[in-house]
Scaffold this active site. Structure first.
Site, PDB file in Angstrom:
ATOM      1  N   GLU A  67      43.358  33.923  48.938  1.00  0.00           N
ATOM      2  CA  GLU A  67      42.059  33.481  48.410  1.00  0.00           C
ATOM      3  C   GLU A  67      41.550  32.217  49.078  1.00  0.00           C
ATOM      4  OE1 GLU A  67      44.557  34.642  46.626  1.00  0.00           O
ATOM      5  OE2 GLU A  67      43.692  36.401  45.647  1.00  0.00           O
ATOM      6  N   HIS A  92      44.160  38.980  33.896  1.00  0.00           N
ATOM      7  CA  HIS A  92      42.992  39.785  34.282  1.00  0.00           C
ATOM      8  C   HIS A  92      41.845  39.598  33.307  1.00  0.00           C
ATOM      9  CE1 HIS A  92      46.348  41.857  36.302  1.00  0.00           C
ATOM     10  NE2 HIS A  92      45.448  42.147  37.229  1.00  0.00           N
TER      11      HIS A  92
END
Ligand code: TPP
Ligand code: MG
Length: 740
Positions: free
Chosen positions: A470, A540
């Site tokens: 990322e 999540h």
């Protein structure tokens, strides 16, 4: 190169250098010039140390011992043509690229006219747009990924030259303010210390450079220490060259970086390899650090005299001086004269810098955002197309989901603007293109399928998968945007944004401000966020937007329905600031908030809330997936108690629409702030504080908040329901507040 021109009258040694003799391609004049730069660099450090002791400057970071490799790189590369991501020891490189000593002293005093940052950054944080020296920060290694992005942008522009053009569009966008320059064979230079090669971002960058066979030179300036930590504790096996030797398609050099001639030869080979497009290069330069880490460090505490004396034998200043004498390029008189000239030049530069005016305090908020294009302005206020007529059989065309309209907006904008590139994890249809060509597979297009079809339509140099890293996604995007591209990158789940946090907070958001508007990087980061998923669990389902609204320089958007998502995403893409675009996963395909396609130019200005339903008794301020839940609760309250709630969907969290909130609360005298993130220190705390501060006299009840419990989101739906704010929680809070 050069800060001052070599004086042709400098006395050479009596026996004279062999006319025309070259030293690894360097002429006699270039070598004299190299020494002038090396000496100038060292003497600037000495002058700054004195100025710091006299409290006339506030910080000092020396390039001492690194001058040989710096001047060599500066001679091999071209300012204003190649691109540079140096680090704080690269004073000699910057001088070789034509930064003036006066400009360096302006940094030290923090002058308004300091071209690097106007007094915003420490000295030795170089930034000179005309020379292509890109603003650097203090976190070790965070420049490396951006340099990769810079190299990628150069290659992209060479393949898509039309992208560099600025359209004469009636609807302006960021391109109006981005002067894109590319050469086709430019090389990107990036440097770092030996200790910094331990940072993960370094390895992410090496990997990305090798994968892309990019024209970038990594220069590790190995002085054997990272502050007090020696190289054998830092780098497994003690040699970074050995560790990186397995990266494919690299050209490797290991050189004595205190020897400018050998260093120049290494850099020439590296530069040629990159310019010819063979791939990246790695220069490992062994240097010394004679002045401790910084003025705040005393290396005698951890290095014995013998070790320091050994280093001193290799000092690039004396070494280069001896070389000139030995090769009879200059004699002693010539050396003395050159040094005297440098001293005189530095004296003038110091005197002038000490007279320079400091910045005015009122300037502090300048350039947090683009001064050219305000995303709150009416330019971004355009009408949606009328919804399509029902078909002949009376059937209404199906309304589009938020997912549909985000994809359509991306497609429209990619058609309109060739500078847009999309990358992230799994965003491509299929990296193995031949499978698509042979129609063996349909393609993926993102784990939520929002980029489906875009690679097939626009090609795999505009839509591609990134390695699972990322920081690299955001860092590369930042480098690309600095060169004028518009990366619209995806972070697959908000829960995994944290490796990119350094890039977002310390780079992306602050580049414009810290370079005093010298550079900007208006990237769009799309992020799938939020819970109510029944099964998403801790990793999540989280929110956490207030961490990002707390960052100056970053726009944060959080739509709750299809049409807003389309309008705000288009504004995000056309705007001149970096934007964090938060897409609630639960809302992607919800039946709530579906809408017709609003057209290819539909935009909503940032900072304009939407009144979802008007009311008179109570204001509810919310956004994202709480909007439909709050609406449900408000409708129930009206049915049962005749309480009329005014429901405000903020849509954009930074900037946010204070005027709409204030007008509503002035009318209803009651306010509830509702959000999905954890309650304490959350986004609603700021709104509540402002209400208490600015509308105290208007309030008939305390400002209340409804939010998630102060825990992470759990997997078991019973737990998730208990943790996240539910319609009934909102209903009860509204009822209680209305009755207060
Ligand atoms: C991410 C980060 N961690 C820690 C620091 C503090 N720090 C500044 S320089 C430095 C050592 C760097 O050593 P090296 O990369 O070898 O470069 P050198 O200073 O030796 O040239 C450290 C730990 C920082 N600036 N950034
Ligand atoms: Mg070091």
């Amino acid at each position: 190169m050069a800060t001052t021109k070599t004086d042709p009258k400098l006395p050479v040694a009596a026996n004279g250098a062999k006319k025309g003799k070259l030293y690894q391609g360097l002429t006699r004049e270039q070598l004299i010039q190299a020494y002038r730069i090396i000496y100038t660099s060292r003497r600037i450090d000495d002058r700054e140390i004195l100025l710091k002791r006299q409290q006339k400057i506030y910080f000092q970071m020396s390039g001492a011992g690194h001058e040989g490799i710096g001047v060599a790189a500066g001679l091999a590369l071209k300012p204003g043509y190649d691109w540079f991501y140096p680090y704080y020891r690269d004073r000699a490189l910057c001088l070789a690229l034509e930064v003036k000593p006066y400009e360096m002293f302006l940094q030290g005093v923090g002058a308004a006219d300091d071209p690097s940052s106007g007094g915003r950054q420490m000295p030795s944080h170089w930034s000179y747009p005309q020379l292509h020296i890109v603003t650097q920060s203090s976190p070790t290694g965070s420049q490396i990924l951006q340099a990769v992005g810079c190299a990628e942008a150069g290659r992209y522009l060479a393949r898509h030259p039309k992208a560099a053009e600025v359209p004469s569009s009636s609807s302006p966008d960021y391109r109006q303010f981005k002067n894109v320059r590319f050469q086709g064979d430019e090389v990107t230079y990036v440097s770092l210390g030996d200790g910094t090669s331990s940072e993960g971002e370094f390895w992410e960058a090496m990997n990305a450079a090798a994968l892309g066979k990019l024209p970038i030179i990594f220069c590790v300036e190995d002085n054997g220490y990272a502050i007090s930590v020696p190289v054998e504790v830092q780098t497994a096996g003690g040699s970074i060259s050995r560790l990186v030797s397995g990266f494919p398609d690299f050209h490797f050099e290991e050189v004595d970086g205190t020897d400018p001639v050998a260093s120049y030869a290494a850099f020439q080979r590296a530069t040629r390899y990159c310019r010819e497009g063979h791939g990246p290069a790695f220069v490992h330069a062994h240097v010394i650090r004679p002045y401790s880490h910084s003025l705040s460090d005393d290396e005698r505490l951890y290095r014995p005299d013998a070790e320091r004396e050994r280093d001193a034998q290799r000092d690039p200043v004396t070494r280069t001086q001896m070389f000139l004498l030995r090769e009879a390029i200059l004699d002693e008189k010539g050396i003395n004269q050159l040094e005297k000239e440098v001293e005189a030049e530095l004296q003038v530069a110091v005197d002038a810098a000490l007279e320079a005016l400091p910045p005015v305090p009122e300037s502090v908020t300048k350039f947090v955002y683009s001064p050219d294009l305000d995303p709150e302005s009416s330019i971004f206020d355009t009408k949606a197309l009328a919804p399509p007529e029902p078909a002949a059989d009376g059937k209404k065309p199906a309304a589009k989901t938020m997912a549909d309209l985000i994809t359509m907006t991306l497609r429209d904008e990619m058609q309109r603007d060739e500078r847009i590139v999309i990358f992230g994890e799994d965003v491509a249809d299929c990296s193995r293109e031949e499978y698509l060509k042979r129609k063996l597979v349909k393609g993926k297009g993102g784990v939520f399928k929002l980029t489906f079809g875009l690679q097939c339509e626009f090609g795999n140099d505009r839509v591609f998968n990134a390695p699972l890293a990322e920081a690299a996604i955001v860092g590369r995007a930042t480098g690309m945007a600095t060169r004028g591209l518009k990366p619209v990158v995806e972070i697959q789940f908000f829960d995994y944004i944290w490796p990119a946090m350094m890039q977002i907070r310390d780079e992306l958001s602050v580049i414009r401000w810290r370079s005093n508007n010298g550079f900007s990087c208006p990237v769009v980061i799309r992020v799938a966020i939020g819970g109510y998923l029944t099964g998403g669990a801790i990793y999540h389902s989280q929110c956490g937007e207030s961490v990002f609204t707390h960052i100056p320089g970053l726009r944060v958007v959080f739509p709750s329905n299809s049409q807003d998502a389309a309008g705000l995403l288009r504004t995000a893409i056309r705007c001149d600031d970096p934007v964090l675009f938060l897409e609630h996963k639960r809302l992607y395909r919800e039946s709530f908030g579906r809408a017709a396609y609003p057209g290819p130019d539909y935009m909503i200005p940032f900072g304009k809330a939407k009144v979802v339903q008007p009311g008179t008794d109570l204001t509810v301020i919310t956004y994202g997936a709480v909007v439909p839940r709050a609406l449900q609760a408000a409708q129930k309250l009206e049915r049962e108690q005749d309480v009329r709630v005014e429901l405000i969907d903020l849509r954009c969290l930074n900037p946010f629409d204070w005027d709409t909130i204030a007008a509503s609360v002035t009318k209803t005298n009651r306010a509830l702030v509702a959000y999905e993130d954890t309650l304490s220190w959350g986004y609603g705390a700021e709104i509540a504080a402002r209400l208490a501060d600015q509308l105290f006299d208007q309030l008939d009840a305390p400002v209340r908040r409804v939010a998630a419990k102060d825990v992470f989101v759990a997997y078991q739906p019973i737990l998730e329901d208990a943790i996240l704010p539910q319609p009934n929680d909102l209903y009860l809070a509204m009822k209680e507040l209305a009755e207060y």
